[in-house]
Design an enzyme around this catalytic site. Structure first.
Site, mmCIF file in Angstrom:
data_model
loop_
_atom_site.group_PDB
_atom_site.id
_atom_site.type_symbol
_atom_site.label_atom_id
_atom_site.label_comp_id
_atom_site.label_asym_id
_atom_site.label_seq_id
_atom_site.Cartn_x
_atom_site.Cartn_y
_atom_site.Cartn_z
ATOM 1 N N ASP A 121 -3.316 7.422 -1.424
ATOM 2 C CA ASP A 121 -3.686 6.030 -1.695
ATOM 3 C C ASP A 121 -5.118 5.940 -2.233
ATOM 4 O O ASP A 121 -5.907 6.912 -2.167
ATOM 5 C CB ASP A 121 -3.558 5.232 -0.388
ATOM 6 C CG ASP A 121 -3.126 3.796 -0.617
ATOM 7 O OD1 ASP A 121 -3.378 3.275 -1.719
ATOM 8 O OD2 ASP A 121 -2.568 3.198 0.322
ATOM 9 N N ASP B 204 2.803 -2.919 -4.254
ATOM 10 C CA ASP B 204 2.963 -3.304 -2.850
ATOM 11 C C ASP B 204 3.926 -4.460 -2.699
ATOM 12 O O ASP B 204 4.300 -4.808 -1.578
ATOM 13 C CB ASP B 204 1.611 -3.704 -2.259
ATOM 14 C CG ASP B 204 0.859 -2.495 -1.739
ATOM 15 O OD1 ASP B 204 1.437 -1.404 -1.695
ATOM 16 O OD2 ASP B 204 -0.323 -2.645 -1.383
HETATM 17 C C1 DGJ Z 1 -1.915 0.209 0.204
HETATM 18 C C2 DGJ Z 1 -0.564 0.769 -0.140
HETATM 19 O O1 DGJ Z 1 -0.167 0.332 -1.384
HETATM 20 C C3 DGJ Z 1 0.415 0.393 0.955
HETATM 21 O O2 DGJ Z 1 1.703 0.829 0.606
HETATM 22 C C4 DGJ Z 1 -0.033 0.999 2.228
HETATM 23 O O3 DGJ Z 1 0.030 2.406 2.144
HETATM 24 C C5 DGJ Z 1 -1.443 0.553 2.558
HETATM 25 N N1 DGJ Z 1 -2.339 0.760 1.479
HETATM 26 C C6 DGJ Z 1 -1.968 1.272 3.758
HETATM 27 O O4 DGJ Z 1 -3.256 0.955 4.026
#
Ligand code: DGJ
Length: 747
Positions: A475, A541
């Protein structure tokens, strides 16, 4: 009235020691003609549809016919737009190479070609023709003390890519500011299409006219960006998925970068791209080099063909993923930071029972990370959240036959972390006393500092060594604002991007078989360079299927389905609050690397059973989905979108009709299924037929197909499916229908 002028000769005197060389490369229906007249800097005389074998005369003719007239009040020779456009050729637009010496000289280069090689062999003839091949041109401005190695490669997919490396051969530094490579596009490619977006709504398309000036998409986020241009296209007005010539470029870089479409007042047009260098990031000491990123360029009749060249290129790589993309369960939307062994093993059991093949533990397993304000950067298992370590969960997951995956965010820290407390100098900051504004309570760890890199590398390596981990969700949750090395104040985005690539490469080398997902606040790191070392991207997301229909549709303009993380989430979307049926969620997620991101303890028995059959359907079709050609139908402004995948042999296909809105009309254009074989006879079977419709009687073909379901569906000729089409079922909004197509065996 214009003043009379003496006609000028079009024979330009050679500025260099090089000779005239012309090269024709051709692959998969694309031709690229390179023109190096009199040893000048290479220019593209043609990039587009294949020209067929040319021979020396044909090659001369193509180069000659590309020479533009000399208008009044311009330089007295025909304008020639080099791949690295320069003023010394009369180009008055944005130069491809800018920089200067400490005394402010050296900003107007005149690059000259000294040598050209084709697939490594020095070219000594004036004409050359080849298929897919790599051309390397060694350019120099000897007076200025600069050398450029320009690589121009036509790949077997017909994708063209170019990059340049600049070396300072003088004995004083050269402050390189910009190195952009470009491709020409025709004067009637009047319409632009690129992308914008934001968190949870990535890759929204935007069209505009290609007018005089520069359509400049600059990215200063230090990551590819939710609003990245993605692919910048120019095409014949009204171009669609299946029609209209289109030329598109993609800058393959995960740090600051640019894409541009430029038209000068005379009408000449280019598309280009390169890294966006911050001040001082590429000051080349004597003997030092800067290597720019690849600019990929794809030409096609319609956007599907442009996309297919990217897909075929990626699929042909030796390290490309296999087609058995494992059904994945990611626990983020199920538990967020609430890590509890009993709850997670229960989730793992439910996942395994459904046929899930990979289980991913997301954020919250390390350091003091009980929420997003603390602990980021401390990559040791939290004794508070995981008193027995991760072993019990990993063993449980692998014991149930699933692979275990783990979340990291290696380039980031919370200030409230052991690492930031111990090494405040590793936190990016423009001055010793001022750090950038926080974003998601976090700051950027400077991986260009060797000790910081080693620290992260060791901590991550130790976790990967300790547990049976096959997959990292990598991430990156903030932009790099004022990203400088603390203490020196020197910009560090370029170095950070390369260090991140190196960290990924080293971890993969040390852990063979390890897969990495590129995630960045969802889908903010989707580019072809990060995909050289990662195995899928997290598209967004936002798992709301309505939004995902759009995001997946446009992410796939660059990325093939097997590299697009695509999950089935809970009925009510966590990002939009909208409620959708399981069938609509699943039909949307199916065209991608399928996963689940849902607290399965909340799923009813009926939902669990339906989920199981969707997983089975995915497993049955993933070979088709991940080897087939993506096709997207042009349906005007109809809210009934149609896309599908057709096998390379055109013997199998799967289409989705999705209602992304409510139409004003109760009858729609027929469903013309692109990409099939018009001569073949197919069996047609609608799937997911529980979709709500607003018709009293469904289309006749659906009734007939259902009646012949036992035989595999209704027999129909390819031409009827492709040309006259199927009557469109009147789907209610946010409903989807799958259409399964199989070539009937010859009797
Ligand atoms: C952002 C990501 O896009 C999410 O899927 C998740 O992993 C969160 N971060 C976790 O902090």
């Amino acid at each position: 009235m214009s003043p009379r002028r003496t006609p000028v000769s079009t024979a330009v005197t050679a500025p260099s020691p090089g000779s005239t060389q012309r090269i024709h490369l051709t692959a998969s229906g694309v031709s690229v003609v390179l023109d190096v007249t009199d040893g000048r800097s290479p220019a593209i005389a043609h990039w587009g549809a294949a020209l067929g074998p040319l021979g020396p005369e044909g090659l001369e003719a193509v180069c000659a016919t590309a020479v533009e007239p000399v208008p009044h009040n311009a330089v007295d020779v025909p304008l020639r737009i080099a791949i690295i456009p320069q003023q010394c050729d009369g180009w008055i637009g944005r130069p491809g190479l800018t920089g200067s010496r400490p005394d402010d000289s050296g900003w107007a280069p005149r690059l000259v070609t000294h040598a050209i090689s084709l697939d490594g062999d020095l070219l000594t003839t004036p004409h050359a023709e080849a298929g897919a091949a790599l051309v390397r041109a060694d350019l120099a401005d000897e007076e200025l003390g600069l050398e450029i190695a320009l690589e121009i490669e036509l790949l077997p997919s017909g994708l063209l890519r170019q990059r340049a490396t600049c070396t300072n051969t003088a004995d004083v530094p050269y402050a390189l500011e910009e190195l952009t490579v470009s491709v020409p596009v025709p004067g009637d490619a009047d319409e632009l299409l690129d992308f914008a977006g934001r968190w949870s709504k990535e890759r929204t398309p935007q069209r505009s006219a290609f007018t005089v000036g520069t359509h400049l998409r600059e990215n200063r986020r230090g990551r590819t960006g939710a609003d990245a241009a993605h692919v910048l296209h120019a095409g014949r007005p009204g171009f669609g998925f299946r029609h209209g010539e289109v030329w598109g470029v993609h800058t393959a870089f995960s740090g600051n970068h640019r894409h541009l479409a430029e038209q000068v007042n005379t009408g000449s047009r280019i598309l280009g791209g390169g890294e966006l260098l911050l001040p001082g990031e590429a000051v080349l000491d004597p003997g030092k080099s800067y290597a720019g990123p690849w600019l990929y360029a794809s030409y096609g009749e319609g956007l599907d063909e442009v996309a297919s060249r990217f897909h075929r290129h990626l699929r042909a790589r030796p390290h490309h993923v296999d087609t058995d993309r494992p059904v994945t369960l990611n626990v983020w939307e199920a538990v967020y930071f609430d890590h509890d062994l009993a709850r997670l093993t229960d989730l793992a059991d439910r996942a395994a029972d459904l046929g899930v093949e990979r289980f991913v533990l997301d954020d919250g397993w390390f350091g003091s990370r009980r929420d997003d304000t603390s602990g980021l950067g401390d990559w040791t298992v939290s004794a508070e959240a995981w008193p027995g370590g991760l072993g019990p969960l990993v063993d449980h997951v692998t014991g149930r036959g699933m692979e275990f995956g783990l979340w990291f965010e290696p380039e980031m820290v919370n200030e409230d972390s052991d690492v930031a407390r111990a090494h405040p100098e590793w936190v990016m900051a423009p001055s010793p006393d001022r750090i950038p504004l926080e974003s998601r309570h976090q700051q950027v760890l400077n991986l260009s500092i060797p000790e910081a890199f080693a620290h992260v590398r060791e901590q991550m390596g130790a976790v990967l060594d300790a547990y049976d981990i096959g997959y990292i969700k990598w991430d990156h949750n903030r932009d790099l604002l004022e990203a400088a090395t603390r203490g020196t104040g020197r910009a560090a985005v370029h170095a950070q991007t390369l260090a991140t690539y190196r960290l990924m490469d080293e971890l993969k080398a040390a852990h063979p078989g390890l897969e990495i997902e590129s995630c960045s606040s969802g889908g903010a790191r989707v580019d072809l360079e990060v995909l050289e070392r990662t195995d899928r991207v997290w598209v967004s997301d936002c798992i709301d299927p309505l939004d995902r229909h759009q995001m997946n549709r446009w992410t796939s303009q660059l990325v093939p389905l097997e590299l697009m993380g695509s999950h089935i989430a809970s009925g009510r979307s966590h990002t939009t609050g909208r409620l959708h049926t399981l069938d609509f969620r699943a039909a949307s997620a199916l065209f991608g690397h399928l996963g689940i991101e849902w607290d399965l303890t909340q799923a009813s028995a009926e939902e669990t059973a339906a989920l199981r059959s969707w997983i089975t359907l995915y497993k049955d079709r993933r070979d088709l989905l991940f080897t087939g050609d993506l096709v997207r139908a042009d349906r005007g402004d109809s809210p009934l979108w149609l896309h599908g995948v057709v096998s390379p042999q055109r013997d199998r296909a799967l289409f989705t009709l999705a209602a992304v809105g409510r139409s004003d009309r109760s009858q729609h254009d027929r469903l013309r299924l692109p990409g099939l074989d018009p001569e073949a006879i197919y069996r047609v079977l609608p799937l997911a037929t529980d979709a709500r419709t607003s018709s009293l009687i469904p289309p006749r073909w659906m009734q007939l197909a259902r009646e012949s379901a036992e035989d595999g569906g209704l027999l129909l000729p390819g031409a009827a499916l492709m040309v006259s089409g199927l009557a469109t079922p009147l789907l209610d909004p946010e409903q989807a229908l799958l259409i399964d197509i199989t070539r009937a065996e010859a009797s």
